[in-house]
Design a protein around this motif. Structure first.
Motif, mmCIF file in Angstrom:
data_model
loop_
_atom_site.group_PDB
_atom_site.id
_atom_site.type_symbol
_atom_site.label_atom_id
_atom_site.label_comp_id
_atom_site.label_asym_id
_atom_site.label_seq_id
_atom_site.Cartn_x
_atom_site.Cartn_y
_atom_site.Cartn_z
ATOM 1 N N MET A 125 0.842 -1.180 0.000
ATOM 2 C CA MET A 125 0.000 0.000 0.000
ATOM 3 C C MET A 125 0.881 1.235 0.000
ATOM 4 S SD MET A 125 -3.303 -0.876 2.473
ATOM 5 C CE MET A 125 -2.817 0.271 3.656
ATOM 6 N N SER A 126 0.366 2.283 -0.560
ATOM 7 C CA SER A 126 1.114 3.530 -0.594
ATOM 8 C C SER A 126 1.008 4.235 0.763
ATOM 9 C CB SER A 126 0.575 4.439 -1.691
ATOM 10 O OG SER A 126 -0.714 4.914 -1.341
ATOM 11 N N ILE A 127 1.858 5.211 0.951
ATOM 12 C CA ILE A 127 1.847 5.981 2.196
ATOM 13 C C ILE A 127 0.509 6.683 2.373
ATOM 14 C CG2 ILE A 127 2.914 7.946 3.385
ATOM 15 C CD1 ILE A 127 4.649 5.473 3.356
ATOM 16 N N LEU A 128 -0.039 7.216 1.293
ATOM 17 C CA LEU A 128 -1.330 7.904 1.364
ATOM 18 C C LEU A 128 -2.440 6.936 1.778
ATOM 19 C CD1 LEU A 128 -2.783 10.565 0.991
ATOM 20 C CD2 LEU A 128 -3.129 9.964 -1.403
ATOM 21 N N ALA A 129 -2.404 5.715 1.274
ATOM 22 C CA ALA A 129 -3.411 4.718 1.644
ATOM 23 C C ALA A 129 -3.279 4.343 3.117
ATOM 24 C CB ALA A 129 -3.284 3.484 0.763
ATOM 25 N N TRP A 130 -2.039 4.192 3.610
ATOM 26 C CA TRP A 130 -1.824 3.906 5.036
ATOM 27 C C TRP A 130 -2.347 5.044 5.901
ATOM 28 C CZ3 TRP A 130 -0.913 -0.241 7.787
ATOM 29 C CH2 TRP A 130 -0.319 -1.331 7.188
ATOM 30 N N LEU A 131 -2.086 6.295 5.475
ATOM 31 C CA LEU A 131 -2.568 7.444 6.242
ATOM 32 C C LEU A 131 -4.090 7.492 6.267
ATOM 33 C CD1 LEU A 131 -0.085 10.250 5.155
ATOM 34 C CD2 LEU A 131 -0.214 9.107 7.365
ATOM 35 N N LEU A 132 -4.710 7.249 5.124
ATOM 36 C CA LEU A 132 -6.170 7.276 5.058
ATOM 37 C C LEU A 132 -6.776 6.136 5.873
ATOM 38 C CD1 LEU A 132 -8.583 8.744 3.889
ATOM 39 C CD2 LEU A 132 -8.423 7.277 1.888
ATOM 40 N N LEU A 133 -6.226 4.940 5.749
ATOM 41 C CA LEU A 133 -6.712 3.806 6.536
ATOM 42 C C LEU A 133 -6.502 4.064 8.028
ATOM 43 C CD1 LEU A 133 -7.886 0.884 6.342
ATOM 44 C CD2 LEU A 133 -5.535 0.097 6.504
ATOM 45 N N GLY A 134 -5.346 4.624 8.372
ATOM 46 C CA GLY A 134 -5.064 4.950 9.774
ATOM 47 C C GLY A 134 -5.994 6.009 10.317
ATOM 48 N N LEU A 135 -6.293 7.015 9.511
ATOM 49 C CA LEU A 135 -7.208 8.071 9.940
ATOM 50 C C LEU A 135 -8.596 7.504 10.203
ATOM 51 C CD1 LEU A 135 -8.010 11.022 10.385
ATOM 52 C CD2 LEU A 135 -8.472 11.153 7.952
ATOM 53 N N ILE A 136 -9.095 6.707 9.281
ATOM 54 C CA ILE A 136 -10.435 6.143 9.430
ATOM 55 C C ILE A 136 -10.490 5.193 10.620
ATOM 56 C CG2 ILE A 136 -12.192 4.711 8.328
ATOM 57 C CD1 ILE A 136 -11.152 5.842 5.625
ATOM 58 N N ALA A 137 -9.513 4.305 10.725
ATOM 59 C CA ALA A 137 -9.495 3.343 11.841
ATOM 60 C C ALA A 137 -9.324 4.056 13.176
ATOM 61 C CB ALA A 137 -8.382 2.321 11.637
ATOM 62 N N GLY A 138 -8.446 5.039 13.230
ATOM 63 C CA GLY A 138 -8.241 5.790 14.468
ATOM 64 C C GLY A 138 -9.470 6.580 14.870
ATOM 65 N N PHE A 139 -10.158 7.146 13.888
ATOM 66 C CA PHE A 139 -11.378 7.910 14.162
ATOM 67 C C PHE A 139 -12.467 6.988 14.708
ATOM 68 C CE2 PHE A 139 -15.524 9.486 12.751
ATOM 69 C CZ PHE A 139 -15.541 10.713 13.391
ATOM 70 N N ILE A 140 -12.671 5.852 14.054
ATOM 71 C CA ILE A 140 -13.688 4.900 14.511
ATOM 72 C C ILE A 140 -13.349 4.397 15.914
ATOM 73 C CG2 ILE A 140 -14.688 2.604 14.123
ATOM 74 C CD1 ILE A 140 -14.361 3.172 11.104
ATOM 75 N N ALA A 141 -12.094 4.048 16.133
ATOM 76 C CA ALA A 141 -11.679 3.532 17.438
ATOM 77 C C ALA A 141 -11.842 4.580 18.529
ATOM 78 C CB ALA A 141 -10.233 3.054 17.381
ATOM 79 N N SER A 142 -11.486 5.828 18.239
ATOM 80 C CA SER A 142 -11.604 6.860 19.266
ATOM 81 C C SER A 142 -13.061 7.156 19.584
ATOM 82 C CB SER A 142 -10.869 8.128 18.851
ATOM 83 O OG SER A 142 -11.477 8.718 17.725
ATOM 84 N N LYS A 143 -13.939 7.029 18.602
ATOM 85 C CA LYS A 143 -15.369 7.209 18.869
ATOM 86 C C LYS A 143 -15.923 6.049 19.699
ATOM 87 C CE LYS A 143 -16.124 11.035 16.723
ATOM 88 N NZ LYS A 143 -16.466 12.237 17.445
ATOM 89 N N LEU A 144 -15.420 4.848 19.487
ATOM 90 C CA LEU A 144 -15.891 3.689 20.248
ATOM 91 C C LEU A 144 -15.334 3.661 21.665
ATOM 92 C CD1 LEU A 144 -15.645 0.893 17.530
ATOM 93 C CD2 LEU A 144 -17.724 1.932 18.450
ATOM 94 N N VAL A 145 -14.097 4.089 21.836
ATOM 95 C CA VAL A 145 -13.452 3.986 23.144
ATOM 96 C C VAL A 145 -13.824 5.137 24.064
ATOM 97 C CG1 VAL A 145 -11.220 3.992 24.327
ATOM 98 C CG2 VAL A 145 -11.549 2.586 22.305
ATOM 99 N N ASN A 146 -13.739 6.367 23.562
ATOM 100 C CA ASN A 146 -13.975 7.490 24.474
ATOM 101 C C ASN A 146 -14.996 8.498 23.973
ATOM 102 O OD1 ASN A 146 -12.466 8.679 22.476
ATOM 103 N ND2 ASN A 146 -10.969 9.596 23.832
ATOM 104 N N ARG A 147 -15.770 8.153 22.972
ATOM 105 C CA ARG A 147 -16.883 8.952 22.454
ATOM 106 C C ARG A 147 -16.497 10.297 21.868
ATOM 107 N NH1 ARG A 147 -20.371 4.970 22.293
ATOM 108 N NH2 ARG A 147 -21.058 4.222 24.307
ATOM 109 N N SER A 148 -15.238 10.656 21.895
ATOM 110 C CA SER A 148 -14.797 11.897 21.263
ATOM 111 C C SER A 148 -13.439 11.631 20.629
ATOM 112 C CB SER A 148 -14.686 13.030 22.275
ATOM 113 O OG SER A 148 -13.701 12.754 23.221
ATOM 114 N N GLY A 149 -13.168 12.331 19.570
ATOM 115 C CA GLY A 149 -11.888 12.151 18.898
ATOM 116 C C GLY A 149 -10.734 12.610 19.763
ATOM 117 N N SER A 150 -9.585 12.062 19.498
ATOM 118 C CA SER A 150 -8.389 12.449 20.248
ATOM 119 C C SER A 150 -7.581 13.496 19.498
ATOM 120 C CB SER A 150 -7.521 11.207 20.483
ATOM 121 O OG SER A 150 -8.231 10.243 21.197
ATOM 122 N N GLY A 151 -8.094 14.007 18.415
ATOM 123 C CA GLY A 151 -7.368 14.944 17.579
ATOM 124 C C GLY A 151 -6.932 14.251 16.301
ATOM 125 N N LEU A 152 -6.854 14.998 15.230
ATOM 126 C CA LEU A 152 -6.577 14.426 13.913
ATOM 127 C C LEU A 152 -5.242 13.693 13.880
ATOM 128 C CD1 LEU A 152 -7.478 14.164 10.964
ATOM 129 C CD2 LEU A 152 -6.250 16.273 10.508
#
Length: 85
Positions: free
Chosen positions: A1-28
Motif C-alpha cells: 500500500m502507498s503511504i497515502l493509503a496507510w494514512l487514510l486507513l489509519g485516519l479512518i481506523a483511528g477515528f472509529i476507534a476513538s469514537k468507540l473507546v472514548n466517544r470523542s476524537g483524540s485529535g486528527l
C-alpha cells in the motif's frame, strides 16, 4: 500500500476507534498515529489467531486496523489517564 493509503486507513481506523473507546476524537494527528500503529497491532493480533492482517485498502483491513487501534487506544488511555490523577 502507498503511504497515502496507510494514512487514510489509519485516519479512518483511528477515528472509529476513538469514537468507540472514548466517544470523542483524540485529535486528527493522534487519531492517524494511533490508527496506523493500530493497523500493525491488529495485523499482528490477527496473525496470532491464524487470520491474515492488513491486506490492502478494503473493509477487512479497516476492521483489522480498527480492532488494533481500539487495543492501542485503550492502552494509551490506561497509561495517560492515570498520570492525570
Amino acid at each position: 500500500m502507498s503511504i497515502l493509503a496507510w494514512l487514510l486507513l489509519g485516519l479512518i481506523a483511528g477515528f472509529i476507534a476513538s469514537k468507540l473507546v472514548n466517544r470523542s476524537g483524540s485529535g486528527l494527528l493522534l487519531d492517524i498515529v494511533l490508527g496506523i500503529v493500530g493497523a500493525f497491532v491488529g495485523g499482528w493480533l490477527f496473525n496470532q489467531f491464524g487470520n491474515s492482517g492488513v491486506s490492502g485498502f478494503n473493509l477487512y483491513s479497516l476492521l483489522v486496523a480498527t480492532v488494533g487501534a481500539i487495543v492501542v487506544l485503550a492502552i494509551y488511555h490506561l497509561i495517560f489517564s492515570r498520570r492525570a490523577l
